[in-house]
Motif scaffolding. Structure first.
Motif, mmCIF file in Angstrom:
data_model
loop_
_atom_site.group_PDB
_atom_site.id
_atom_site.type_symbol
_atom_site.label_atom_id
_atom_site.label_comp_id
_atom_site.label_asym_id
_atom_site.label_seq_id
_atom_site.Cartn_x
_atom_site.Cartn_y
_atom_site.Cartn_z
ATOM 1 N N LYS A 162 -18.793 23.177 21.791
ATOM 2 C CA LYS A 162 -18.513 23.079 23.224
ATOM 3 C C LYS A 162 -17.095 22.623 23.510
ATOM 4 O O LYS A 162 -16.702 22.503 24.666
ATOM 5 C CB LYS A 162 -19.506 22.111 23.880
ATOM 6 C CG LYS A 162 -20.952 22.584 23.771
ATOM 7 C CD LYS A 162 -21.897 21.656 24.504
ATOM 8 C CE LYS A 162 -23.331 22.158 24.402
ATOM 9 N NZ LYS A 162 -24.275 21.299 25.140
ATOM 10 N N ALA A 275 -28.233 17.848 24.073
ATOM 11 C CA ALA A 275 -28.052 19.249 23.676
ATOM 12 C C ALA A 275 -29.392 19.968 23.564
ATOM 13 O O ALA A 275 -29.527 21.131 23.977
ATOM 14 C CB ALA A 275 -27.301 19.316 22.348
ATOM 15 N N VAL A 276 -30.388 19.286 23.019
ATOM 16 C CA VAL A 276 -31.720 19.885 22.917
ATOM 17 C C VAL A 276 -32.304 20.115 24.313
ATOM 18 O O VAL A 276 -32.891 21.171 24.599
ATOM 19 C CB VAL A 276 -32.656 18.983 22.084
ATOM 20 C CG1 VAL A 276 -34.090 19.503 22.143
ATOM 21 C CG2 VAL A 276 -32.182 18.920 20.638
ATOM 22 N N ALA A 278 -30.637 20.562 27.119
ATOM 23 C CA ALA A 278 -29.902 21.658 27.757
ATOM 24 C C ALA A 278 -30.335 23.008 27.201
ATOM 25 O O ALA A 278 -30.383 24.010 27.922
ATOM 26 C CB ALA A 278 -28.399 21.458 27.558
ATOM 27 N N TRP A 279 -30.655 23.038 25.918
ATOM 28 C CA TRP A 279 -31.153 24.272 25.291
ATOM 29 C C TRP A 279 -32.508 24.663 25.881
ATOM 30 O O TRP A 279 -32.755 25.831 26.204
ATOM 31 C CB TRP A 279 -31.253 24.056 23.787
ATOM 32 C CG TRP A 279 -31.942 25.165 23.038
ATOM 33 C CD1 TRP A 279 -31.583 26.483 22.991
ATOM 34 C CD2 TRP A 279 -33.126 25.043 22.237
ATOM 35 N NE1 TRP A 279 -32.459 27.191 22.201
ATOM 36 C CE2 TRP A 279 -33.414 26.333 21.729
ATOM 37 C CE3 TRP A 279 -33.944 23.975 21.886
ATOM 38 C CZ2 TRP A 279 -34.505 26.570 20.898
ATOM 39 C CZ3 TRP A 279 -35.027 24.209 21.051
ATOM 40 C CH2 TRP A 279 -35.297 25.494 20.569
ATOM 41 N N LEU A 280 -33.382 23.673 26.053
ATOM 42 C CA LEU A 280 -34.714 23.950 26.580
ATOM 43 C C LEU A 280 -34.690 24.296 28.068
ATOM 44 O O LEU A 280 -35.402 25.200 28.519
ATOM 45 C CB LEU A 280 -35.622 22.735 26.348
ATOM 46 C CG LEU A 280 -35.977 22.409 24.893
ATOM 47 C CD1 LEU A 280 -36.719 21.085 24.810
ATOM 48 C CD2 LEU A 280 -36.814 23.523 24.280
ATOM 49 N N GLY A 283 -31.042 27.030 28.560
ATOM 50 C CA GLY A 283 -30.754 28.096 27.609
ATOM 51 C C GLY A 283 -29.400 27.981 26.948
ATOM 52 O O GLY A 283 -28.879 28.971 26.420
ATOM 53 N N GLU A 284 -28.801 26.781 26.962
ATOM 54 C CA GLU A 284 -27.510 26.604 26.306
ATOM 55 C C GLU A 284 -27.670 26.716 24.786
ATOM 56 O O GLU A 284 -28.722 26.418 24.232
ATOM 57 C CB GLU A 284 -26.912 25.240 26.671
ATOM 58 C CG GLU A 284 -26.536 25.117 28.135
ATOM 59 C CD GLU A 284 -25.796 23.822 28.433
ATOM 60 O OE1 GLU A 284 -25.469 23.092 27.472
ATOM 61 O OE2 GLU A 284 -25.538 23.555 29.618
ATOM 62 N N ARG A 285 -26.603 27.151 24.129
ATOM 63 C CA ARG A 285 -26.647 27.377 22.688
ATOM 64 C C ARG A 285 -26.898 26.072 21.932
ATOM 65 O O ARG A 285 -26.368 25.025 22.275
ATOM 66 C CB ARG A 285 -25.334 27.993 22.206
ATOM 67 C CG ARG A 285 -25.096 29.402 22.701
ATOM 68 C CD ARG A 285 -23.769 29.946 22.194
ATOM 69 N NE ARG A 285 -23.760 30.043 20.733
ATOM 70 C CZ ARG A 285 -22.950 29.337 19.950
ATOM 71 N NH1 ARG A 285 -22.095 28.479 20.471
ATOM 72 N NH2 ARG A 285 -22.984 29.479 18.628
ATOM 73 N N PHE A 286 -27.737 26.172 20.896
ATOM 74 C CA PHE A 286 -27.987 25.037 20.004
ATOM 75 C C PHE A 286 -27.963 25.581 18.575
ATOM 76 O O PHE A 286 -28.995 25.808 17.957
ATOM 77 C CB PHE A 286 -29.342 24.392 20.319
ATOM 78 C CG PHE A 286 -29.542 23.069 19.619
ATOM 79 C CD1 PHE A 286 -28.813 21.956 19.997
ATOM 80 C CD2 PHE A 286 -30.453 22.944 18.582
ATOM 81 C CE1 PHE A 286 -28.989 20.737 19.359
ATOM 82 C CE2 PHE A 286 -30.639 21.729 17.934
ATOM 83 C CZ PHE A 286 -29.904 20.625 18.327
#
Length: 307
Positions: A162, A275-276, A278-280, A283-286
């Motif tokens: 990021k 980060a997890v 935001a991913w859930l 849909g941000e990259r993890f």
């Protein structure tokens, strides 16, 4: 009868132990939602305006409770006189942990700093806290130093994807650095100058000081306009109840129970957990690199807080 009483006490001990053991992880989980709340609430209110509403909301909930419960201001030991020095220490800690830290982070993100960069800068807090704590007499072993270094490496891996040049200006860097300084000094300050106080009255003192600190910035640098959308109301409600009352109370209890370095090391887990989330949620990259960083950060924290 005595056997029944002892049996009740024995049954309560595991529950108390479980609660104490779960406090750090519950704190990390709630605290990590801060960036998520910012994503929801920031489009509808400027940083210091939102934070003022957040702190004022805490006071609206806490002041009646404190009044009805007749919770006194801190008192001089062995006397009924108010200990104004203790009140001052609690207020200073509140200014640093609330207004200084949150104001710096929110303002930096509002001006364009990527959340990953701000997380990385603030993620330096455990190392900085350790350096200050050693100056104040706190002993830190080789295992803990190793954990601190592993933690910062893990945070760097999590936010590496990021990082970007956009939004990095002297102003945003200064704001993020100010936030780092505030939460670091605030943690050490509270641990050494006011580690024990009534959480109810202490919260009122700290959030009142933080709310007052927001006012000049609101009038000098912001329009104070708020769009009262459902997202704004939800973000504000969560900020007041879960973050400012729930997470901060847990932080105070952790500071009271443990060394400053151990408490601050929990901050390493905030960027990975965020980060997890935001991913859930978004849909941000993890990527795998971030997953490896999360494991590394968790290992670092485990080394620091292990008894």
């Amino acid at each position: 009868m005595s056997e029944l009483i002892e049996s009740g006490r024995s049954a309560a001990r595991p529950r108390a132990t479980l609660w104490v053991a779960s406090m750090p992880w519950l704190f990390v989980l709630i605290w990590s939602t801060g960036f998520i709340v910012a994503k929801y609430g920031m489009p509808y209110a400027e940083p210091m305006t939102f934070l003022f509403l957040r702190f004022a909301g805490v006071l609206v909930l806490m002041v009646p409770f404190v009044v009805l419960a007749r919770v006194p201001l801190p008192r001089v030991t062995g006397s009924t006189a108010t200990d104004w020095r203790a009140v001052g220490h609690i207020a200073v800690a509140g200014l640093l942990l609330q207004a200084g830290y949150l104001g710096g982070v929110w303002a930096a993100i509002k001006l364009g700093m990527p959340a990953g960069v701000s997380a990385l800068i603030v993620g330096m807090q455990p190392i900085l806290t350790a350096l200050i704590a050693t100056r104040m007499g706190e002993r830190i072993g080789a295992r803990q130093w190793l954990g601190l270094l592993l933690g910062i490496a893990g945070v760097a891996l999590v936010v590496a994807n990021k990082l970007g040049a956009s939004g990095l200006t002297p102003a945003t860097l200064a704001l993020a650095a100010g936030a780092l300084f505030s939460i670091t000094v605030g943690t050490v300050y509270q641990r050494h100058f006011c580690p024990v106080f009534d959480l109810r009255m202490g919260s009122v003192i700290q959030f009142a000081a933080a709310a007052l600190a927001c006012v000049p910035f609101m009038f000098l640098f912001e329009t104070r306009e708020v769009q009262w959308t459902a997202a704004m109301l939800g973000a504000l409600a969560w900020s007041v109840v879960a973050l400012s009352i729930g997470a901060i109370s847990l932080l105070f209890l952790l500071i009271r129970q443990g060394a400053a370095t151990k408490v601050s090391s929990l901050m390493y887990l905030t960027p990975p957990t965020t980060a997890v989330m935001a991913w859930l949620l978004f849909g941000e990259r993890f990527p795998p690199l971030a997953a490896a960083g999360m494991v590394l950060a968790a290992l670092g924290v485990a080394l620091v807080i292990r008894r």
